[in-house]
Design a protein around this motif. Sequence first.
Motif, mmCIF file in Angstrom:
data_model
loop_
_atom_site.group_PDB
_atom_site.id
_atom_site.type_symbol
_atom_site.label_atom_id
_atom_site.label_comp_id
_atom_site.label_asym_id
_atom_site.label_seq_id
_atom_site.Cartn_x
_atom_site.Cartn_y
_atom_site.Cartn_z
ATOM 1 N N ASN A 44 0.962 -1.239 0.084
ATOM 2 C CA ASN A 44 -0.343 -0.441 0.364
ATOM 3 C C ASN A 44 0.845 1.285 -0.293
ATOM 4 O O ASN A 44 0.448 1.966 -0.257
ATOM 5 N N ALA A 50 -0.821 0.440 -4.320
ATOM 6 C CA ALA A 50 -1.255 -0.941 -4.441
ATOM 7 C C ALA A 50 0.280 -1.623 -5.627
ATOM 8 O O ALA A 50 0.500 -1.452 -6.435
ATOM 9 N N ASN A 76 -6.792 -1.296 -9.268
ATOM 10 C CA ASN A 76 -5.451 -1.376 -9.063
ATOM 11 C C ASN A 76 -4.804 -0.953 -10.467
ATOM 12 O O ASN A 76 -3.659 -0.545 -10.734
ATOM 13 N N SER A 228 -11.377 -5.799 -4.870
ATOM 14 C CA SER A 228 -10.602 -6.273 -5.938
ATOM 15 C C SER A 228 -9.999 -7.038 -6.162
ATOM 16 O O SER A 228 -8.699 -7.875 -7.260
ATOM 17 N N CYS A 278 -6.693 -6.576 1.148
ATOM 18 C CA CYS A 278 -5.338 -6.984 1.733
ATOM 19 C C CYS A 278 -4.997 -7.922 2.342
ATOM 20 O O CYS A 278 -4.611 -8.538 3.626
ATOM 21 N N THR A 301 -2.252 -4.827 0.418
ATOM 22 C CA THR A 301 -2.082 -4.990 -1.440
ATOM 23 C C THR A 301 -2.325 -3.714 -2.021
ATOM 24 O O THR A 301 -1.427 -3.451 -3.036
ATOM 25 N N GLY A 302 -2.690 -3.581 -1.004
ATOM 26 C CA GLY A 302 -3.119 -1.326 -1.658
ATOM 27 C C GLY A 302 -3.929 -0.927 -0.256
ATOM 28 O O GLY A 302 -4.906 -1.307 0.034
#
Length: 333
Positions: A44, A50, A76, A228, A278, A301-302
């Motif tokens: 992140n 991301a 993303n 996502s 995430c 992850t983001g």
Amino acid sequence: MQPVLADVYAAARVIRGLADGTPLVPSPFMSALAGMNFLLKLENMQPIGAFKLRGALNAVAGVKGATGVTCCSTGNHGRGVAYAARARGMRAVICMSELVPQAKVDGIRALGAEVRIVGQSQDHAQAEAERLVRDEGLTEISPFDDPLVIAGQGTIGLEMLAARPDLDTLLVPLSGGGLAAGVAMAAKAIKPGIRVIGITMDRGAAMHESIRAGKPVEVEERPSLADSLGGGIGMQNRLSFPMCRDLLDDILLVSEEEIYHAMQVLYYEDRIVAEGACVVGLAAVLTGKVRLSGPTATIVTGRNLDMDMFTRVITGQEVRLGDKVISGVKYGA
């Protein structure tokens, strides 16, 4: 052909100084709960918020002779392609379904890309991307079924094991499989005995259902806190499906309620703002769905999420996801 470890090292050279070097930090709360070291790979913190920037930079760098690039994205990946294309002065057209949160659409437009909103599923958005390739000469950058994208995502595995060679288990958010395939391939090439477990939501888990069926299958896309991770894997999937099938040690599913709670845990215990996608690794540990046997890491992850929805979650309010309602639960109550 499927990418190999040499391709991951090559990708690391391409993205060096642009999308590498995110921190791998311990989570004291999760470590105490698990009874062993539990670490968070903070993707992140990438410039676009991301991990997708890694694969996008590597893939766009490989485009030759095209008028521009296009992709189908839940958010993303499109942001990553838009960022990489702008850096190279290329046109980018990002195709998305109506299920993608507006915050992600706005973020992509802010990077100078065109956005096409098409239909109620990623399949419709994918069809538009294919039309742009056919009619306008753009090069498609797949979010997961592209060797350069997979190799780019695999650089996360390189960094994690370089920082902590003693890692026993990696818990990887699973959607179309580009991240899971790349990380598993790199990690297992370096340390064959390491466990890599894919984790996803239990609503519209395309890769999970495809591996169960033995071939790519279509699933109904449904609203999720882990938006996502939505979307299909492509009925003609050549790379990420067989790699996930062969390399992942297990795939686990977590519910929306479990994701809701894990988002609260990551925020209140580690002070991290992150997407629902995430926290699926945390959710699996918090609910006892995964049995840990040594130092473990997961990938944050983001951070490109709908802040109104996030505020509702962390303040314990009710959340509506299409026809599903998650009752409000205050953290620690």
